[in-house]
Design a protein around this motif. Structure first.
Motif, PDB file in Angstrom:
ATOM      1  N   LYS A  30      40.189  51.949  36.496  1.00 30.95           N
ATOM      2  CA  LYS A  30      41.297  51.418  37.292  1.00 30.95           C
ATOM      3  C   LYS A  30      41.090  49.938  37.618  1.00 30.95           C
ATOM      4  O   LYS A  30      42.021  49.140  37.554  1.00 30.95           O
ATOM      5  N   CYS A  31      39.868  49.572  37.971  1.00 32.96           N
ATOM      6  CA  CYS A  31      39.598  48.182  38.376  1.00 32.96           C
ATOM      7  C   CYS A  31      39.623  47.208  37.196  1.00 32.96           C
ATOM      8  O   CYS A  31      39.942  46.038  37.373  1.00 32.96           O
ATOM      9  N   LEU A  32      39.265  47.672  36.009  1.00 35.89           N
ATOM     10  CA  LEU A  32      39.262  46.771  34.857  1.00 35.89           C
ATOM     11  C   LEU A  32      40.632  46.623  34.215  1.00 35.89           C
ATOM     12  O   LEU A  32      40.852  45.700  33.432  1.00 35.89           O
ATOM     13  N   THR A  33      41.550  47.521  34.520  1.00 37.30           N
ATOM     14  CA  THR A  33      42.886  47.456  33.938  1.00 37.30           C
ATOM     15  C   THR A  33      43.688  46.368  34.640  1.00 37.30           C
ATOM     16  O   THR A  33      44.009  46.484  35.819  1.00 37.30           O
ATOM     17  N   ASP A  34      43.998  45.299  33.923  1.00 38.83           N
ATOM     18  CA  ASP A  34      44.813  44.177  34.418  1.00 38.83           C
ATOM     19  C   ASP A  34      44.308  43.622  35.748  1.00 38.83           C
ATOM     20  O   ASP A  34      45.079  43.437  36.685  1.00 38.83           O
ATOM     21  N   ASN A  35      43.039  43.338  35.826  1.00 39.22           N
ATOM     22  CA  ASN A  35      42.439  42.784  37.036  1.00 39.22           C
ATOM     23  C   ASN A  35      42.527  41.254  36.983  1.00 39.22           C
ATOM     24  O   ASN A  35      41.885  40.631  36.138  1.00 39.22           O
ATOM     25  N   LYS A  37      41.238  39.135  38.966  1.00 41.20           N
ATOM     26  CA  LYS A  37      39.998  38.510  39.445  1.00 41.20           C
ATOM     27  C   LYS A  37      38.969  38.342  38.328  1.00 41.20           C
ATOM     28  O   LYS A  37      38.023  37.583  38.479  1.00 41.20           O
ATOM     29  N   SER A  50      36.841  45.448  25.930  1.00 41.07           N
ATOM     30  CA  SER A  50      37.711  45.959  26.986  1.00 41.07           C
ATOM     31  C   SER A  50      38.670  47.013  26.449  1.00 41.07           C
ATOM     32  O   SER A  50      38.815  48.095  27.035  1.00 41.07           O
ATOM     33  N   GLU A 106      33.743  37.144  42.707  1.00 51.45           N
ATOM     34  CA  GLU A 106      34.787  38.143  42.894  1.00 51.45           C
ATOM     35  C   GLU A 106      34.950  39.048  41.689  1.00 51.45           C
ATOM     36  O   GLU A 106      35.407  40.185  41.820  1.00 51.45           O
ATOM     37  N   THR A 110      35.143  43.136  42.410  1.00 54.72           N
ATOM     38  CA  THR A 110      36.352  43.910  42.096  1.00 54.72           C
ATOM     39  C   THR A 110      36.235  44.715  40.812  1.00 54.72           C
ATOM     40  O   THR A 110      37.232  45.217  40.315  1.00 54.72           O
ATOM     41  N   SER A 111      35.031  44.857  40.273  1.00 53.41           N
ATOM     42  CA  SER A 111      34.856  45.544  38.995  1.00 53.41           C
ATOM     43  C   SER A 111      34.882  47.062  39.098  1.00 53.41           C
ATOM     44  O   SER A 111      35.104  47.745  38.111  1.00 53.41           O
ATOM     45  N   GLY A 112      34.604  47.616  40.278  1.00 52.97           N
ATOM     46  CA  GLY A 112      34.582  49.061  40.428  1.00 52.97           C
ATOM     47  C   GLY A 112      33.202  49.668  40.285  1.00 52.97           C
ATOM     48  O   GLY A 112      33.000  50.840  40.578  1.00 52.97           O
TER      49      GLY A 112
END
Length: 145
Positions: A30-35, A37, A50, A106, A110-112
């Motif tokens: 979820k965090c890597l999808t279109d992040n 940051k 990715s 950041e 924000t990577s999860g």
């Protein structure tokens, strides 16, 4: 100059049960999808990493659900094989994100992934050392003479 504390990614996902691995995978997915940051330059060294990870994570999601519902030995074996591949991809992604975190902290936050933070209350450079017992004994002998 005081250096800010560095974060690093804990690679605990390597030794997790399938259910705990699945929860970590969902969070990272979820965090890597279109992040926004995480800059695109992170993926410059390996541009397909990715997309490969995200597609394999989607496949793992399906296989995990089938293995959980039906307990098929084939699905369980496929889940274990996919988990091994995803672990390798997650190791590569973790390395890239840690490198990118030097300039953009950041991206790591924000990577999860689960993070560990370096915590030192006393810096190693500024710590003064007490004189050794030998030096104290020599000083005592000189004082008596």
């Amino acid at each position: 100059m005081v250096r800010p504390a560095q974060c690093r990614i804990l690679r605990t996902y390597r030794c997790k049960t399938p259910s705990k691995f699945y929860s970590i995978l969902l969070r990272v997915w979820k965090c890597l999808t279109d992040n926004p940051k995480i800059p695109a330059s992170v993926w410059a060294a390996n541009p397909e990493l990715s997309s490969l990870f995200l597609s394999l994570a989607a496949k793992y999601h399906e296989v995990y659900q089938r293995a959980w519902l039906y307990s098929s030995k084939l699905d369980i074996a496929e889940r274990e094989a996919l988990q091994a591949q995803l672990t390798q991809y997650m190791d590569e992604i973790a390395s890239l994100l840690e490198a990118a975190a030097v300039r953009n902290p950041e991206a790591l936050i924000t990577s999860g992934f689960d993070l560990a933070k370096e915590r030192r209350s006393i810096s190693r450079v500024g710590a003064s050392q007490a004189p050794s017992e030998d030096v104290q004994a020599q000083d005592a002998e000189q004082a008596q003479s």
